[in-house]
Enzyme design. Structure first.
Site, PDB file in Angstrom:
ATOM      1  N   GLY A   1       0.952  -1.289  -0.045  1.00  0.00           N
ATOM      2  CA  GLY A   1       0.152   0.026   0.138  1.00  0.00           C
ATOM      3  C   GLY A   1       0.994   1.474  -0.096  1.00  0.00           C
ATOM      4  O   GLY A   1       0.481   2.206  -0.661  1.00  0.00           O
TER       5      GLY A   1
ATOM      6  N   TYR B   1      -1.355   9.004   6.468  1.00  0.00           N
ATOM      7  CA  TYR B   1      -1.978   7.484   6.462  1.00  0.00           C
ATOM      8  C   TYR B   1      -1.050   6.629   5.593  1.00  0.00           C
ATOM      9  O   TYR B   1      -0.152   6.788   5.254  1.00  0.00           O
ATOM     10  CB  TYR B   1      -3.455   7.578   5.941  1.00  0.00           C
ATOM     11  CG  TYR B   1      -3.506   8.132   4.343  1.00  0.00           C
ATOM     12  CD1 TYR B   1      -2.641   8.310   3.660  1.00  0.00           C
ATOM     13  CD2 TYR B   1      -5.077   8.640   4.044  1.00  0.00           C
ATOM     14  CE1 TYR B   1      -2.845   8.565   2.377  1.00  0.00           C
ATOM     15  CE2 TYR B   1      -5.261   8.812   2.685  1.00  0.00           C
ATOM     16  CZ  TYR B   1      -4.014   9.077   1.789  1.00  0.00           C
ATOM     17  OH  TYR B   1      -4.282   9.493   0.328  1.00  0.00           O
ATOM     18  N   GLU B   2      -1.486   5.163   6.042  1.00  0.00           N
ATOM     19  CA  GLU B   2      -0.837   3.830   5.666  1.00  0.00           C
ATOM     20  C   GLU B   2       0.870   4.097   6.126  1.00  0.00           C
ATOM     21  O   GLU B   2       1.549   3.636   5.438  1.00  0.00           O
ATOM     22  CB  GLU B   2      -0.850   3.753   4.059  1.00  0.00           C
ATOM     23  CG  GLU B   2      -2.324   3.397   3.664  1.00  0.00           C
ATOM     24  CD  GLU B   2      -2.539   2.722   2.360  1.00  0.00           C
ATOM     25  OE1 GLU B   2      -1.540   1.926   2.041  1.00  0.00           O
ATOM     26  OE2 GLU B   2      -3.540   3.126   1.677  1.00  0.00           O
ATOM     27  N   GLY B   3       1.066   4.445   7.407  1.00  0.00           N
ATOM     28  CA  GLY B   3       2.164   4.681   7.923  1.00  0.00           C
ATOM     29  C   GLY B   3       2.446   5.981   7.773  1.00  0.00           C
ATOM     30  O   GLY B   3       2.950   6.757   6.734  1.00  0.00           O
TER      31      GLY B   3
END
Length: 384
Positions: free
Chosen positions: A247, A367-369
């Site tokens: 992702g 987001y997503e890390g």
């Protein structure tokens, strides 16, 4: 080392660019202001095969490579990041996870319509439910529980910051089945949105990507059949981390697109706007800004391509994906800020688009890390 794109990849890039300019650009400012979900654009993405780009053809996908996906994400993100984040979640987190770790039955029942983006004539996309009110960057401490009850699990808890929260038909949910095992007690489940006991909270009023629907999702004694568990007991946390690893490439490509879109607008404006008797791009101060924008964007692009190439060739792309997301998201934030500056007062109003791109850029660092998490991943990788 070959930096050229194949004929098929160029076709995908051109198709994505045409879609972005013709279908996403009209009304993008209004959708942002009204926080309107881009339903029509998502339907058209499904028709293009862009909601299951990397999913095998046998499961309804387009069977494309990751580089093609990055190219499409960049072009669409130049114009509307609210559209591209829906595309990213469905491709990178939902379809990829089911394709690699789902059972054959799960692939036929869920992956096929998800990759097609439609079922019975309606939008059919997914969402990835990991974050919780007290489990953001530290995803090991899941409070959502899944209690084994014979032929099914009973799910209780709350997930937040869920992209596609209200528009998704399928949720991939991480939940704790054995708290004594910590992360090894986390499982992953496929949960249908219309299952009794699910409550969707109000849409979050966000700074950027305002068209995407972000919600908290609550589960109260939700029954999940055993056949909807993904992988063996205790595989949930590993599933989430492996899926998020890919992702990062999608979000890096989104950040790259946001930066590229802002740069292209700034470059065009600098040729039109005159100051002290000449176009402003002829002033060294503006030239230096444009030069650094172009350089940072190109380095981000090469990192994105490298991570995508490693993924396509079966290599470990953990380090390159983290680097790509870290650098591309920082680039997006810096370039959009400078693009507003190049536009001067006009950059501060919605009509010229760059202020929206600046707002959209910020979330790519979160987001997503978060960027801090990416630095942890990079640090651990390079010191092993």
């Amino acid at each position: 080392m070959d930096f050229s794109l194949s004929e098929e990849q160029l076709m995908i890039q051109n198709a994505a660019r045409s879609f972005a300019q013709q279908q996403c650009l009209p009304g993008v400012i209004e959708r942002d202001e009204k926080q309107q979900f881009p339903k029509q654009q998502i339907e058209e993405l499904a028709d293009l095969g862009f909601l299951g780009m990397m999913t095998p053809i046998q499961y309804g996908g387009a069977g494309m490579d990751t580089i093609s996906y990055v190219l499409a994400m960049e072009e669409i993100s130049k114009v509307d990041a609210s559209v591209s984040v829906c595309m990213s979640v469905n491709n990178s987190l939902v379809c990829w996870g089911l394709d690699h770790y789902g059972t054959e039955q799960q692939k036929i029942k869920y992956l096929t319509p998800l990759a097609q983006g439609k079922k019975d004539g309606s939008i059919y996309i997914g969402a990835f439910l990991l974050s919780e009110p007290e489990a953001g960057s530290d995803a090991t401490h899941q409070h959502t529980s899944a209690v084994d009850n014979g032929d099914h699990f009973i799910l209780n808890g709350v997930k937040n910051w869920i992209t596609n929260g209200s528009s998704a038909s399928v949720y991939l949910v991480m939940a704790q089945t054995d708290a004594s095992k910590g992360p090894k007690g986390i499982n992953a489940f496929i949960v249908e949105k219309n299952t009794p006991g699910i409550t969707i909270g109000p849409k979050e009023n966000k700074m950027g990507i305002r068209g995407s629907d972000t919600h908290a999702i609550s589960f109260s004694d939700v029954v999940v059949p055993k056949e909807n568990q993904i992988g063996a007991d205790g595989f949930g946390f590993t599933f989430a981390m492996k899926t998020l690893n890919g992702g990062r490439i999608g979000i890096a490509a989104q950040a790259l697109g946001i930066a590229s879109g802002a740069y292209e607008l700034a470059l065009a404006y600098s040729k039109q706007r005159k100051s002290f008797g000449k176009p402003i791009y002829e002033h060294q101060a503006i030239q230096f800004k444009l030069a650094e924008m172009a350089t940072r964007i190109q380095t981000a692009r090469l990192l994105c391509y490298q991570s995508a190439w490693e993924k396509d060739n079966g290599l470990d792309y953990t380090l390159s994906a983290a680097m790509a997301k870290l650098h591309a998201s920082d680039t997006a934030m810096w370039v959009t800020t400078e693009a507003v500056q190049v536009h001067g007062g006009y950059g501060f109003v919605k009509e010229f688009h760059v202020e929206r791109l600046m707002r959209d850029a910020k979330i790519t660092q979160i987001y997503e890390g978060t960027s801090e998490i990416q630095k942890m991943v990079i640090g651990r990788s390079i010191t092993r």
